[in-house]
Design a protein around this motif. Structure first.
Motif, PDB file in Angstrom:
ATOM      1  N   THR A   1      46.754  44.935  43.446  1.00  0.00           N
ATOM      2  CA  THR A   1      46.246  44.047  44.406  1.00  0.00           C
ATOM      3  C   THR A   1      45.673  44.635  45.761  1.00  0.00           C
ATOM      4  O   THR A   1      45.366  43.903  46.819  1.00  0.00           O
ATOM      5  CB  THR A   1      47.455  43.380  45.131  1.00  0.00           C
TER       6      THR A   1
ATOM      7  N   ALA B   1      44.960  41.706  39.097  1.00  0.00           N
ATOM      8  CA  ALA B   1      45.296  41.289  40.469  1.00  0.00           C
ATOM      9  C   ALA B   1      46.140  40.083  40.588  1.00  0.00           C
ATOM     10  O   ALA B   1      47.085  39.879  41.193  1.00  0.00           O
ATOM     11  CB  ALA B   1      44.006  41.465  41.409  1.00  0.00           C
TER      12      ALA B   1
ATOM     13  N   ALA C   1      48.467  38.362  43.231  1.00  0.00           N
ATOM     14  CA  ALA C   1      47.502  38.199  44.468  1.00  0.00           C
ATOM     15  C   ALA C   1      47.088  36.404  44.132  1.00  0.00           C
ATOM     16  O   ALA C   1      47.041  35.892  43.204  1.00  0.00           O
ATOM     17  CB  ALA C   1      46.171  38.672  44.119  1.00  0.00           C
TER      18      ALA C   1
ATOM     19  N   ILE D   1      41.100  36.133  44.424  1.00  0.00           N
ATOM     20  CA  ILE D   1      40.390  37.739  44.330  1.00  0.00           C
ATOM     21  C   ILE D   1      38.925  37.393  44.198  1.00  0.00           C
ATOM     22  O   ILE D   1      38.333  36.424  43.474  1.00  0.00           O
ATOM     23  CB  ILE D   1      40.644  38.436  43.418  1.00  0.00           C
TER      24      ILE D   1
ATOM     25  N   VAL E   1      40.690  40.406  48.245  1.00  0.00           N
ATOM     26  CA  VAL E   1      41.733  40.002  47.702  1.00  0.00           C
ATOM     27  C   VAL E   1      42.583  39.329  48.624  1.00  0.00           C
ATOM     28  O   VAL E   1      42.931  39.838  49.895  1.00  0.00           O
ATOM     29  CB  VAL E   1      42.648  41.278  47.028  1.00  0.00           C
TER      30      VAL E   1
ATOM     31  N   ASN F   1      46.182  38.018  49.426  1.00  0.00           N
ATOM     32  CA  ASN F   1      47.574  38.315  49.142  1.00  0.00           C
ATOM     33  C   ASN F   1      48.412  37.383  49.754  1.00  0.00           C
ATOM     34  O   ASN F   1      47.967  36.878  51.034  1.00  0.00           O
ATOM     35  CB  ASN F   1      47.843  39.834  49.642  1.00  0.00           C
TER      36      ASN F   1
END
Length: 215
Positions: free
Chosen positions: A112, A142, A147, A150, A204, A206
């Motif tokens: 990630t 990811a 995640a 993305i 990304v 998160n």
């Protein structure tokens, strides 16, 4: 605006911090330290290119410089018997004529990390792997790693075409205008023989950190 400005720089002081920690009492000292920091980070990136480098943090304490390097493969960075880390320490100490200490830490979730994803895609493109397949592969990794969203862009003369274009792959939300959102951004360059330079950008989204979830 979110796509035009570096997402990390946009969040400095909110949920992102600077990659150097020191105080300069004069303008001349500030410019000198800044120039040294940039040179240190460039040398460290070259030394640990094969280690899955994510961040390089420089801390100054008096006449001593501490460099904290976060990588995905700490064993590769340290080397057999610590020869890798000792080599870069010696080179930096000799170059800047002061004590330089290098510490290696492992990133918790490499799949990630925008920096590692962007560099991995750029390395794959340089090995003549199809950009679209690389982007889809790292996107799935990811999302599987946790995640929330993305976005990946690859721009340039893809496939040796005469006209530049941009390939875009995304999944999930990526709220670039929300300052408190944990957006990790990175851009890398892939140097190819038939297509010239190709730019790789990765965003990304998160999950928020535990201390921010309580707020």
């Amino acid at each position: 605006m979110g796509q035009k400005i570096n997402a990390n720089a946009l969040r400095l002081g909110i949920n992102k911090s600077w990659k150097s920690s020191w105080f300069a009492g004069s303008k001349d000292l500030y410019s000198k330290n800044l120039k040294e920091d940039l040179a240190i980070k460039e040398d460290v990136r070259k030394a640990f290119k094969q280690s899955g480098l994510e961040t390089v943090f420089v801390r100054r304490n008096g006449n001593k410089i501490e460099v904290e390097v976060t990588v995905a493969k700490p064993g590769v960075a340290i080397g057999r018997g610590g020869e890798g880390i000792e080599k870069i320490k010696t080179e930096l100490t000799k170059k800047f004529k002061r004590s330089v200490d290098v510490k290696i830490t492992e990133i918790k979730r490499a799949d990630t990390s925008a920096r590692i994803i962007a560099r991995s895609i750029a390395d794959g493109i340089e090995r003549r792997q199809p950009p679209k397949l690389l982007m889809m592969s790292y996107k799935e990794k990811a999302i599987s790693a946790g995640a929330k969203g993305i976005r990946i862009w690859v721009s340039g003369r893809i496939g040796g075409n005469s006209q530049a274009r941009t390939i875009k792959v995304s999944e999930g939300p990526v709220p670039l205008h929300t300052f408190r959102a944990e957006i990790d951004f990175a851009k890398e360059t892939a140097a190819t023989l038939d297509s010239g330079l190709l730019g790789v950008k990765v965003w990304v989204y998160n999950p928020p950190k535990k201390n921010e979830e309580k707020k």
